[in-house]
Design an enzyme around this catalytic site. Structure first.
Site, PDB file in Angstrom:
ATOM      1  N   HIS A 129      -7.378  42.025 -14.495  1.00 17.65           N
ATOM      2  CA  HIS A 129      -8.836  42.233 -14.424  1.00 17.65           C
ATOM      3  C   HIS A 129      -9.250  42.470 -12.975  1.00 17.65           C
ATOM      4  O   HIS A 129      -8.413  42.409 -12.063  1.00 17.65           O
ATOM      5  CB  HIS A 129      -9.591  41.034 -15.029  1.00 17.65           C
ATOM      6  CG  HIS A 129      -9.400  39.749 -14.288  1.00 17.65           C
ATOM      7  ND1 HIS A 129      -8.274  38.978 -14.408  1.00 17.65           N
ATOM      8  CD2 HIS A 129     -10.210  39.093 -13.406  1.00 17.65           C
ATOM      9  CE1 HIS A 129      -8.381  37.901 -13.640  1.00 17.65           C
ATOM     10  NE2 HIS A 129      -9.543  37.951 -13.021  1.00 17.65           N
TER      11      HIS A 129
ATOM     12  N   HIS B   6     -11.233  40.905 -10.621  1.00 22.53           N
ATOM     13  CA  HIS B   6     -11.683  39.932  -9.620  1.00 22.53           C
ATOM     14  C   HIS B   6     -10.832  40.018  -8.353  1.00 22.53           C
ATOM     15  O   HIS B   6      -9.642  40.339  -8.413  1.00 22.53           O
ATOM     16  CB  HIS B   6     -11.624  38.513 -10.195  1.00 22.53           C
ATOM     17  CG  HIS B   6     -12.795  38.172 -11.063  1.00 22.53           C
ATOM     18  ND1 HIS B   6     -12.724  37.278 -12.109  1.00 22.53           N
ATOM     19  CD2 HIS B   6     -14.083  38.619 -11.039  1.00 22.53           C
ATOM     20  CE1 HIS B   6     -13.921  37.183 -12.688  1.00 22.53           C
ATOM     21  NE2 HIS B   6     -14.751  37.990 -12.058  1.00 22.53           N
TER      22      HIS B   6
ATOM     23  N   HIS C  24      -7.366  38.791  -7.925  1.00 23.14           N
ATOM     24  CA  HIS C  24      -6.318  39.494  -8.681  1.00 23.14           C
ATOM     25  C   HIS C  24      -6.109  40.936  -8.199  1.00 23.14           C
ATOM     26  O   HIS C  24      -5.063  41.520  -8.500  1.00 23.14           O
ATOM     27  CB  HIS C  24      -6.641  39.487 -10.170  1.00 23.14           C
ATOM     28  CG  HIS C  24      -6.511  38.127 -10.786  1.00 23.14           C
ATOM     29  ND1 HIS C  24      -5.446  37.752 -11.566  1.00 23.14           N
ATOM     30  CD2 HIS C  24      -7.300  37.025 -10.698  1.00 23.14           C
ATOM     31  CE1 HIS C  24      -5.588  36.487 -11.942  1.00 23.14           C
ATOM     32  NE2 HIS C  24      -6.716  36.031 -11.431  1.00 23.14           N
TER      33      HIS C  24
ATOM     34  N   ASP D 158      -2.995  30.627 -17.698  1.00 27.94           N
ATOM     35  CA  ASP D 158      -4.054  30.221 -16.759  1.00 27.94           C
ATOM     36  C   ASP D 158      -4.314  28.710 -16.850  1.00 27.94           C
ATOM     37  O   ASP D 158      -4.541  28.179 -17.931  1.00 27.94           O
ATOM     38  CB  ASP D 158      -5.312  31.023 -17.130  1.00 27.94           C
ATOM     39  CG  ASP D 158      -6.539  30.661 -16.313  1.00 27.94           C
ATOM     40  OD1 ASP D 158      -6.381  30.084 -15.223  1.00 27.94           O
ATOM     41  OD2 ASP D 158      -7.655  30.978 -16.768  1.00 27.94           O
TER      42      ASP D 158
ATOM     43  N   GLY E 289     -15.492  31.234 -16.834  1.00 36.18           N
ATOM     44  CA  GLY E 289     -14.731  32.315 -17.458  1.00 36.18           C
ATOM     45  C   GLY E 289     -13.325  31.878 -17.828  1.00 36.18           C
ATOM     46  O   GLY E 289     -12.493  32.709 -18.206  1.00 36.18           O
ATOM     47  N   HIS E 290     -13.048  30.583 -17.684  1.00 37.17           N
ATOM     48  CA  HIS E 290     -11.685  30.080 -17.909  1.00 37.17           C
ATOM     49  C   HIS E 290     -11.639  29.126 -19.105  1.00 37.17           C
ATOM     50  O   HIS E 290     -12.584  28.381 -19.362  1.00 37.17           O
ATOM     51  CB  HIS E 290     -11.176  29.364 -16.660  1.00 37.17           C
ATOM     52  CG  HIS E 290     -11.103  30.247 -15.459  1.00 37.17           C
ATOM     53  ND1 HIS E 290      -9.989  30.986 -15.151  1.00 37.17           N
ATOM     54  CD2 HIS E 290     -12.020  30.528 -14.496  1.00 37.17           C
ATOM     55  CE1 HIS E 290     -10.225  31.681 -14.044  1.00 37.17           C
ATOM     56  NE2 HIS E 290     -11.450  31.422 -13.633  1.00 37.17           N
TER      57      HIS E 290
ATOM     58  N   ASP F 299      -7.098  39.243  10.048  1.00 33.77           N
ATOM     59  CA  ASP F 299      -8.163  38.972  11.014  1.00 33.77           C
ATOM     60  C   ASP F 299      -8.615  40.308  11.586  1.00 33.77           C
ATOM     61  O   ASP F 299      -7.901  40.920  12.382  1.00 33.77           O
ATOM     62  CB  ASP F 299      -7.630  38.058  12.130  1.00 33.77           C
ATOM     63  CG  ASP F 299      -8.723  37.634  13.107  1.00 33.77           C
ATOM     64  OD1 ASP F 299      -9.872  38.097  12.942  1.00 33.77           O
ATOM     65  OD2 ASP F 299      -8.447  36.861  14.025  1.00 33.77           O
TER      66      ASP F 299
END
Length: 552
Positions: A70, A72, A75, A192, A364-365, A440
């Site tokens: 997905h 996010h 990920h 998950d 969402g989990h 950085d």
């Protein structure tokens, strides 16, 4: 000897974020997710944290594809950094592919990257692997789990998921397909673990819509809503309820604008005609006709909501009576930043509504009961908990044991460890390079633990520079030593201490001359040690001390 399936996590174990898993069989490798993590409070100046790609770069000829569960950041966030070093096709669903495309365009990598869009139900062949996309619910559209078929057996990799029986769009998690796979036989389940400590079930996204309706109904003030930019269904619900009550919607925050642009183009978001207005036009509208959707639910320093709260946003300033709805929970570690923004909103007499005051956020989990459903359906021979810190992985292992799984069939791994599978066995055998690489600015990996330690030292104790000019001929002191401090004491109020430091430095130089020491490195060490010992006795502090010798 028969080849073994190797599963290697390069991120996402014993940490939150930075999710990345490597599957290897013979001469073929596939990669599932390429996420990034966010810096801890003691990582001064670091922008993001990415996985160590050393193993993949070394084996880049074997990589047959990158598969994304997905869109996010934890990920997909490291994809541009990986693609600087390797070139492999990326397979993702439409929403995920849209967000990845924005990222690749920003890094000027789109032209040389093969980005292939897949639908749930599709199967992709990648070397000796075949990867099936399985629809799941999550807090972003188009999330999938993978059934990865290998010559050793099938592995189910859930990605982030929950079971939402009344989702806003896309249908419920495909439990039927997971059950079919379980009946045929699953070698291993990688599942998950984010919400494994929570009992029961995760609430449906529709609960939040009812809360929004109650907060919009009869409200005469401006309404400002902040949530995660990627939560398309949440943003859709805000837009729908705003339209219902005759409000115009303005959007602010780059990530929010990007996510909405992709969602609208792909048909995951429907905005009624005339509802969306430019942020610059809201000043001409009455308060009860305005709804602003903004980034900043995690108190990020440069986010739109933070800038509004601290009066540095160009178009919007928080006013007394504004209703600010925070539709998100603080990610662990962000509590102080979120609290700081909320305090500033209260200082401006805004009305702040967060999840403590109503159902304004759902996770969402999957919680424990949903995880049990997945375990029961998939019936794996072996189980590897992923996506979580040590306590979460251990709690998930216990959940599997409670459901009857033998402890020897549960493997709690760590990043870099190689798990080898045959059709009937699994064991950890060896390691590959893994860890955290710090980004950085434009620098990737050039800030290591030594530099971070120095930054921490400077942040906690400040620094003192002792500058002295010495003759190159006979080593005599020409001028100085001069004492310069930064972040240690306020010089104008500590002239006595600075003078004492100067005397200590002079004594150190005189001792070196008396001993006929001409090695400047030794002279610097002597000065540093004497200054450090004096300061600790005097102040109980250990600032960084830098002796500087100039030859004249």
């Amino acid at each position: 000897m028969a080849e073994k399936l190797k599963i290697i996590s390069l991120g996402g174990l014993n940490e939150i974020g930075k999710n990345m898993t490597v599957y290897e069989y013979g001469g073929d490798i596939i990669v599932v997710d390429v996420g990034m993590g966010f810096p801890d409070n003691d990582m001064y100046g670091i922008d993001v944290v990415i996985p160590d790609f050393t193993y993949l770069i070394k084996n880049q000829d074997k990589i047959r594809g990158i598969f994304l569960t997905h869109g996010h950041e934890d990920h997909i966030g490291s994809i541009p950094y990986l693609l600087r070093s390797i070139n492999a096709p990326i397979y993702a669903t439409r929403m995920t592919a849209g967000l990845v495309q924005l990222k690749l365009e920003e890094h000027r990598l789109m032209d040389k990257t093969k980005l292939i869009t897949c639908e749930a139900g599709e199967v992709v062949k990648a070397g000796r692997f075949s990867v099936e996309f399985i629809h799941v619910n999550h807090s972003i559209a188009d999330a999938v789990a993978f059934a990865i078929k290998t010559p050793v057996g099938t592995v189910v990799h859930t990605g982030d998921f929950k079971i939402d029986t009344t989702p806003i769009q896309g249908g419920m998690t495909d439990l039927a397909r997971l059950g079919e796979l379980g009946k045929k036989g699953v070698l291993a389940l990688l599942c998950d673990s984010t919400n494994v400590e929570r009992p029961g079930y995760t609430k449906s996204e529709r609960c939040v819509g009812a809360s929004f309706d109650a907060l919009f109904r009869g409200c005469e003030s401006r309404i400002i809503v902040t949530t995660f930019a990627s939560n398309v269904d949440r943003i859709q619900q805000v837009i729908s309820v705003a339209a219902k009550y005759g409000r115009k919607v303005a959007v602010t925050g780059r990530s929010m604008e990007n996510a909405m642009k992709v969602s609208v183009e792909l048909g995951y978001m429907s905005i009624p005609d005339g509802v969306l207005v430019d942020i610059n036009h809201i000043k001409s509208l009455p308060d009860n006709k305005v709804c602003i959707i903004t980034t900043g639910s995690q108190g990020e320093t440069m986010s739109a909501l933070t800038r509004m709260a601290f009066s540095t946003h160009k178009q919007v300033d928080i006013r007394a009576g504004d209703r600010v709805i925070i539709s998100a929970s603080a990610i662990p570690g962000n509590e102080n930043a979120v609290g700081s923004v909320i305090n500033e909103l209260y200082r401006k007499d805004a009305e702040v509504v967060n999840e403590r005051l109503g159902e304004l956020h759902v996770s969402g989990h999957a919680c424990q009961e949903e995880l049990k459903i997945i375990h029961a359906l998939v019936k794996p021979k072996f189980f590897i908990p992923v996506h979580g810190e040590q306590r979460m992985l251990k709690t998930h292992a216990k959940l599997a044991r409670d459901m009857g799984m033998a402890p020897r069939r549960i493997i709690i791994s760590d990043i870099g460890k190689v798990i080898e599978f045959t059709p009937n066995s699994a064991k950890i055998n060896g390691t590959v390079p893994a860890g955290k690489v710090f980004v950085d600015g434009y620098g990737v990996g050039d800030v290591g633990s030594v530099v971070l330690r120095d930054r921490k030292h400077l942040a906690e104790d400040g620094m003192i520079v002792a500058v002295v000019s010495m003759s190159g001929e006979d080593g005599s002191v020409v001028s100085g030593p001069d004492i310069i401090t930064r972040g240690f004491v306020y010089v104008k109020e500590s002239e006595g201490l600075i003078e004492e430091l100067r005397r200590v430095a002079v004594n150190a130089l005189e001792n070196c001359q008396r001993d006929h020491c001409t090695d400047w490195a030794a002279i610097k060490t002597e000065m540093k040690n004497d200054l450090s010992n004096f300061l600790y006795k005097k102040t109980k502090r250990n600032p960084m001390i830098l002796p500087v010798i100039m030859e004249v």
